[in-house]
Design a protein around this motif. Structure first.
Motif, PDB file in Angstrom:
ATOM      1  N   THR B   2       6.165   1.450  -1.341  1.00 47.08           N
ATOM      2  CA  THR B   2       5.492   2.162  -2.411  1.00 47.08           C
ATOM      3  C   THR B   2       6.496   2.810  -3.355  1.00 47.08           C
ATOM      4  OG1 THR B   2       3.859   2.635  -0.751  1.00 47.08           O
ATOM      5  CG2 THR B   2       3.623   3.750  -2.851  1.00 47.08           C
ATOM      6  N   ARG B  45      -4.758   5.071  -3.445  1.00 46.72           N
ATOM      7  CA  ARG B  45      -4.898   3.724  -2.893  1.00 46.72           C
ATOM      8  C   ARG B  45      -4.214   3.613  -1.546  1.00 46.72           C
ATOM      9  NH1 ARG B  45      -5.575   3.555  -8.112  1.00 46.72           N
ATOM     10  NH2 ARG B  45      -6.511   1.783  -9.192  1.00 46.72           N
ATOM     11  N   PHE B  49      -5.985   2.617   1.843  1.00 47.35           N
ATOM     12  CA  PHE B  49      -5.542   1.422   2.567  1.00 47.35           C
ATOM     13  C   PHE B  49      -5.352   1.705   4.037  1.00 47.35           C
ATOM     14  CE2 PHE B  49      -3.872  -1.125  -1.118  1.00 47.35           C
ATOM     15  CZ  PHE B  49      -4.577  -2.247  -0.788  1.00 47.35           C
ATOM     16  N   ALA B  54     -11.010   1.105   4.585  1.00 47.22           N
ATOM     17  CA  ALA B  54     -10.540  -0.102   3.891  1.00 47.22           C
ATOM     18  C   ALA B  54     -11.360  -1.311   4.282  1.00 47.22           C
ATOM     19  CB  ALA B  54      -9.060  -0.327   4.195  1.00 47.22           C
ATOM     20  N   PHE B 113      -1.379  -3.553  -5.340  1.00 46.48           N
ATOM     21  CA  PHE B 113      -0.927  -2.241  -5.783  1.00 46.48           C
ATOM     22  C   PHE B 113      -0.301  -2.302  -7.168  1.00 46.48           C
ATOM     23  CE2 PHE B 113      -0.287   0.165  -1.660  1.00 46.48           C
ATOM     24  CZ  PHE B 113      -1.106   1.182  -2.059  1.00 46.48           C
ATOM     25  N   SER B 116      -2.427  -2.962 -10.904  1.00 51.59           N
ATOM     26  CA  SER B 116      -3.130  -2.008 -11.758  1.00 51.59           C
ATOM     27  C   SER B 116      -2.222  -1.257 -12.726  1.00 51.59           C
ATOM     28  CB  SER B 116      -3.975  -1.061 -10.925  1.00 51.59           C
ATOM     29  OG  SER B 116      -3.477  -0.944  -9.636  1.00 51.59           O
ATOM     30  N   THR B 172     -12.242   0.561  -9.945  1.00 52.78           N
ATOM     31  CA  THR B 172     -10.923  -0.059  -9.810  1.00 52.78           C
ATOM     32  C   THR B 172     -10.345   0.223  -8.436  1.00 52.78           C
ATOM     33  OG1 THR B 172     -10.679   0.772 -12.021  1.00 52.78           O
ATOM     34  CG2 THR B 172      -8.856  -0.462 -11.126  1.00 52.78           C
ATOM     35  N   ILE B 173     -10.504   1.480  -8.008  1.00 53.26           N
ATOM     36  CA  ILE B 173      -9.922   1.852  -6.718  1.00 53.26           C
ATOM     37  C   ILE B 173     -10.559   1.022  -5.605  1.00 53.26           C
ATOM     38  CG2 ILE B 173      -9.697   3.734  -5.053  1.00 53.26           C
ATOM     39  CD1 ILE B 173      -9.538   5.630  -7.451  1.00 53.26           C
ATOM     40  N   CYS B 176      -9.351  -2.476  -5.725  1.00 52.19           N
ATOM     41  CA  CYS B 176      -7.957  -2.563  -5.291  1.00 52.19           C
ATOM     42  C   CYS B 176      -7.860  -2.432  -3.776  1.00 52.19           C
ATOM     43  CB  CYS B 176      -7.162  -1.467  -5.985  1.00 52.19           C
ATOM     44  SG  CYS B 176      -5.445  -1.459  -5.572  1.00 52.19           S
ATOM     45  N   VAL B 177      -8.610  -1.493  -3.204  1.00 56.99           N
ATOM     46  CA  VAL B 177      -8.536  -1.274  -1.759  1.00 56.99           C
ATOM     47  C   VAL B 177      -9.115  -2.472  -1.010  1.00 56.99           C
ATOM     48  CG1 VAL B 177      -9.366   0.185   0.112  1.00 56.99           C
ATOM     49  CG2 VAL B 177      -8.520   1.208  -1.979  1.00 56.99           C
ATOM     50  N   LYS B 179      -8.660  -5.343  -1.848  1.00 58.41           N
ATOM     51  CA  LYS B 179      -7.690  -6.418  -2.118  1.00 58.41           C
ATOM     52  C   LYS B 179      -8.364  -7.595  -2.808  1.00 58.41           C
ATOM     53  CE  LYS B 179      -5.155  -5.497   2.076  1.00 58.41           C
ATOM     54  NZ  LYS B 179      -4.712  -6.159   3.294  1.00 58.41           N
TER      55      LYS B 179
END
Lengths: 573, 457
Positions: B2, B45, B49, B54, B113, B116, B172-173, B176-177, B179
């Protein structure tokens, strides 16, 4: 068949030997095996074998003369170039843990597997026509077999007859787990017998009794076999297995007779049969301490069946003395004491669906190896309909809480509305163990016309098939001879140390999410309305422009102006 | 990982922002809040995750569709490992590029990750260019319209707002989570917008081809991109002018050429054309009726068999159909046209997810100057919020509790789409109205001198 044995008074009957009718172009044998089960139920297995020394698949040879072999089937075989055909209709589920292994296993519902000749170019077309024809012959819903429930197993279903075909392009396998078996399937099946239901063992087949049972299975197996390997012969085996329940059929009394089971007694053998016998399994009852048989028979036989040497009392219906003075043979079997526990079958499998809700789920298949010290491999075959979307990456196989990687996996993913999933695995079962195979799936929402008439009942998923060569307790007989009883000679034995077993698991009943079936008009109207709202508002904005709103004159003024216009007077402003 | 990702992001951000005309001012004052925002977004995120949520999120039908579910990507790779073509079944519907991308990327989660932030930069960039345009044109409009133009101060915070709207948008979150590969498709579209606004016709054409290759529908963005370039190069949209045809053909050639190359490359990667029916056939013929937030699933589950083909054609044409009239109406405003097209795709596509909704919602702060002309924004926000809350509730009642049926969930998807349509048409109305006021003055008078009301006629 071996006669000298440690068991008491055994005599040799010359009629048992050399009954194969080499002079005739065909022969017919019938037999009934009765095995008292430990639960107090009784298992009756009929087998009828018709042999025919001809080859109707040979080029240019047109067979028009049928004697014993049913013409309807013979024509089907030659028209569709069938090499081997196995069809079974079963009502009820065979409980291996209570009843042991059946002579010929079959899954609940209908099962059909066919090997075509390798000269066939359009296998799918032949298969489609064949299922429709068989559907007519057996009065069954085999016409529901189509590409969405047909698979081509690569290893689980090898030909049982002559020939060593390995190209599974010519094999088709399908099951209809929902098929209900009833009288209308039995009648055409009986008609295939040379004596029909008029004479011989077939007179016992009264549907009101046969279908009032825990388990009923009738099957037809056709295959080419080698008779002393000089000429090719076609073998038609018709089998009917039935288990009568102690409580519903036997009124709770451990006392069975042919009349009680079938409400008929035997009076004669089928005149066309070269051999006609009734066997009673007395392996657990060598001295007559468990049950009593009347009339008693001096004739005993032994056969190696499913890895075990069994002893039978034999009644030969071709001999007049079997029927006694009354000209009627009614076998009576009276239990004296309580039977002990049954030996656990070496191989056993069961299956269930785990999970809740209508979105996802998990299929668990549990296979037991009850052999105390031998490990052996099994082939597991699963055919799952397309509407259960399998995720093969979630496949796990665990034995004794350890990962047990299959040594061979053949997976063919489903195509929506075209073909089912096919999963075949070779798994090594450790001795005395339980192996669990799990795979996750997702349930699809179908079109409203694709649901069965009772959609909330659920959808059936056919049985898994576990095929294995199980280590045998006694040496199996590898040579195939005519004098063996029919029930012990169905599956060819390749080696002495093991025997072939096929175990079917329970079919699954899986619920799918359903749409509201009363709503098609409403849904079409409402969705189109929303689309039209989108279209309308865009259309409005696209075609019009902004203007300053000048209010129109009031109604009175407009009326006045109308009158003024007619009068020719200047208008008001 | 990260940390690495963040470093990369800040480098990217700096390189993006520094070379603007007013870059020094921007880079110093905007970098800090943007970085902070990025850290917050990535933290959310990362926490999700690692949490037990998740898995739950990645199973939600609103968040993943058969086209972009991560579970199906893993399945496709598993099939490839078994030696079975992923396209032989009906589980995997990603393009061949995606298989190879994920085949070689070891840690899959991190990719999503990184996607975005990319998008944010693209959008921030796009807004700065808008600002320039308004600044140039402000002296042309009537005096009383100045309050319709955005002050530089307002403009300054818009990139940040867009970033917030996208990065902190729950849609969006969730996407994204879970995947969902929808994030990757969004990134490609955002990069395409960035390249278009930067004026790079070559990159724009290539990225548009890539976006089309991924999910067919961005095809309709060809028109706004072309209009933007024409406007930028001062080429009038005139069918009799050779310069118009010259540029149009040039851009179309780049687009079609790269599409052909990409498709050809996919063929050589797999050695078969199986992916065409499995990806594009699947998008167009809608065989999978798994519920989602769109209009297709229940409609085609309940459709009469002999009308199916007709209605599939009607619904699919509906997505592409608006391109022509919108391009004519908005030919002076290609950026707004891009927004309209993306919104229409997201509403009317066959397998929409909340990730698609989030993409066009990220544009909304860019149109904050339209706020005073919006008519139903309160109603629409309430509808969208209520629907978002009701989706999981009614899904639970239908699928798990068994106390509701499919109609309940369907009703909510219907309402949600109705809300989206209202939102988009409201913004369209506001945009047209603002344009009208910009030319005719803000306070319109009737002939008799009283205050006039503006109507569509």
């Amino acid at each position: 068949f071996r006669f000298p044995s440690p068991i008491g008074h055994i005599s040799t009957c010359p009629s048992l030997i050399g009954q194969c009718c080499k002079t005739h172009p065909g022969s017919f044998q019938e037999e009934l095996v009765i095995r008292p089960l430990h639960s107090g139920d009784i298992y009756a297995s009929f087998q009828f074998r018709t042999l025919w020394d001809t080859d109707f698949l040979q080029e240019g040879q047109k067979v028009s003369h049928y004697r014993l072999f049913p013409k309807s089937l013979g024509q089907v075989l030659s028209k569709f170039s069938v090499r081997e055909l196995h069809i079974s209709f079963t009502q009820g589920f065979w409980r291996t843990m209570q009843w042991g292994q059946p002579f010929i296993p079959s899954p609940p519902g209908a099962e059909l597997w066919v090997w075509f000749h390798d000269t066939v170019s359009d296998v799918d077309g032949n298969w489609k026509e064949l299922t429709n024809v068989l559907s007519g012959i057996f009065c069954a819903s085999l016409n529901f077999i189509d590409l969405t429930n047909t698979v081509q197993p690569s290893a689980s279903f090898k030909p049982l007859g002559l020939g060593n075909a390995t190209d599974h392009r010519f094999l088709r396998y399908a099951t209809l787990p929902r098929e209900i078996v009833c009288t209308e399937n039995l009648t055409p099946w009986k008609k295939l017998l040379p004596c029909g239901s008029k004479a011989g063992l077939a007179v016992l087949m009264k549907s009101e009794k046969l279908f009032h049972s825990s388990f009923h299975s009738q099957a037809v197996h056709i295959r080419p076999i080698c008779q002393q390997c000089s000429s090719k012969a076609w073998e038609l085996r018709q089998t009917l297995n039935v288990v009568f329940d102690l409580h519903t059929s036997g009124q709770g009394k451990k006392e069975w007779s042919l009349f009680k089971m079938f409400s008929r007694t035997l009076t004669e053998a089928c005149p066309l049969a070269s051999s006609s016998k009734v066997y009673v399994d007395i392996t657990d009852n060598p001295e007559g301490e468990l049950f009593e048989l009347s009339p008693a028979t001096p004739l005993l036989g032994q056969a190696v069946v499913l890895g075990d040497r069994r002893t039978y009392s034999v009644y030969d219906l071709s001999r007049a003395e079997t029927f006694g003075q009354l000209r009627s043979f009614n076998l009576l079997l009276r239990w004296k004491g309580d039977s002990g526990d049954m030996l656990r079958p070496l191989l056993h499998a069961e299956r269930y669906v785990a999970g809740f809700g209508l979105q996802t789920g998990e299929i668990h298949t549990v296979i037991y190896n009850n052999h105390p010290y031998r490990a052996f491999p099994v082939l597991l075959m699963d055919s799952v309909p397309w509407y259960l979307q399998l995720y093969i990456h979630t496949l796990t196989v665990t034995s004794k809480s350890r990962d047990n990687k299959p040594s061979y996996i053949h997976y063919q993913p489903a195509k929506d509305r075209h073909r089912p999933h096919l999963l075949e695995m070779l798994i090594q079962l450790p001795p005395h163990s339980m192996t669990e195979v799990t795979v996750q799936f997702e349930r699809a929402l179908l079109k409203w016309t694709e649901y069965t008439p009772d959609p909330n009942h659920g959808f059936y998923v056919g049985s898994s098939v576990v095929s294995a060569l199980v280590p045998s307790m006694v040496a199996m007989r590898t040579n195939f001879t005519q004098d063996q009883p029919l029930f012990s000679s169905f599956v060819p034995v390749k080696e002495e140390s093991s025997y072939f077993v096929r175990v079917y698991t329970e079919p699954l009943l899986v619920n799918l999410p359903t749409p509201d079936f009363s709503m098609p008009y409403n849904v079409i109207c409402l969705t189109c309305t929303v689309v039209a709202v989108g279209y309308g508002s865009f259309y409005n904005l696209l075609t019009r422009t902004f203007q300053v709103d000048e209010p129109s004159p009031p109604l009175s003024k407009r009326l006045a102006n109308l009158i003024r216009r007619m009068r020719g007077v200047p208008l008001l402003t | 990982k990260t940390v690495c990702d963040l470093n990369l992001s800040s480098v990217l951000m700096n390189s993006n922002l520094v070379h603007r005309a007013d870059s020094f001012f921007l880079a110093t004052k905007m970098a800090a809040p943007l970085t902070l925002l990025l850290i917050v977004a990535v933290t959310i995120r990362a926490v999700l995750f690692r949490s037990s949520w998740a898995e739950l999120i990645s199973e939600r039908v609103e968040v993943v569709s058969p086209l972009n579910a991560w579970k199906r990507v893993v399945e496709g790779l598993a099939l490839l490992d078994l030696g079975v073509s992923p396209y032989s079944g009906d589980v995997f519907h990603e393009t061949p590029f995606m298989i190879y991308l994920f085949h070689f990327v070891v840690d899959y989660a991190e990719i999503v990750f990184m996607v975005s932030p990319d998008l944010v930069f693209c959008l921030s960039r796009f807004l700065t260019s808008l600002k320039q345009k308004y600044a140039l044109e402000s002296d042309r409009y009537p005096a009383d319209c100045l309050e319709l133009l955005r002050s530089p101060k307002e403009m300054f915070y818009i990139p940040l707002k867009v970033a917030m709207f996208y990065l902190l948008n729950p849609f969006t979150i969730l996407s994204c989570v879970a995947k969902s590969t929808c994030g990757l498709n969004n990134a490609i579209i955002a990069l395409f917008i960035l390249c278009t606004l930067k004026g790079s016709a070559l990159l724009s054409g290539i990225l548009l081809a890539l976006a089309t290759y991924q999910s067919i529908y961005p095809l309709t963005l060809f028109a706004p991109a072309l209009l933007f370039f024409l406007q930028r190069l001062y080429i009038p949209v005139n069918l009799r002018r050779s310069s118009f045809w010259f540029f149009t053909l040039q851009y179309a050639f780049i687009y079609v050429g790269s599409l052909v190359v990409i498709t050809g490359l996919s063929f050589f990667l797999l050695g078969s054309w199986d992916f065409i029916p499995s990806v594009y056939g699947f998008i167009f013929s809608v065989p999978d009726l798994t519920p989602n937030i769109g209009l297709f699933w229940y409609f085609f589950a309940e459709m009469f068999e002999h009308f199916r083909l007709f209605f599939i054609c009607v619904f699919q044409i509906n997505v592409f159909f608006y391109t022509i009239p919108l391009s004519i109406k908005l030919k002076e405003h290609p950026v707004f046209l891009i927004f309209m097209q993306i919104a229409i795709i997201s509403i009317f596509k066959s397998y929409p997810t909340v990730g698609d909704v989030a993409l066009y919602m990220a544009f909304l702060p860019a149109w904050s100057h339209l706020y005073r002309f919006l008519r139903n924004i309160f109603l629409v926000s309430c509808v969208l919020l209520a629907c978002s809350a009701l989706f999981p509730v009614l899904w639970h009642l239908w699928i798990y509790a068994g106390s509701a049926n499919s109609n309940f969930y369907y009703a909510i998807t219907l309402l949600f789409n109705f809300g989206q349509i209202l939102l988009v048409s409201d913004y369209f109305y506001a945009y047209l109205r603002r344009e009208h006021h910009l030319t005719h003055g803000l306070y319109l008078k009737k002939k008799d001198g009283t205050e006039a009301t503006l109507v569509l006629k």
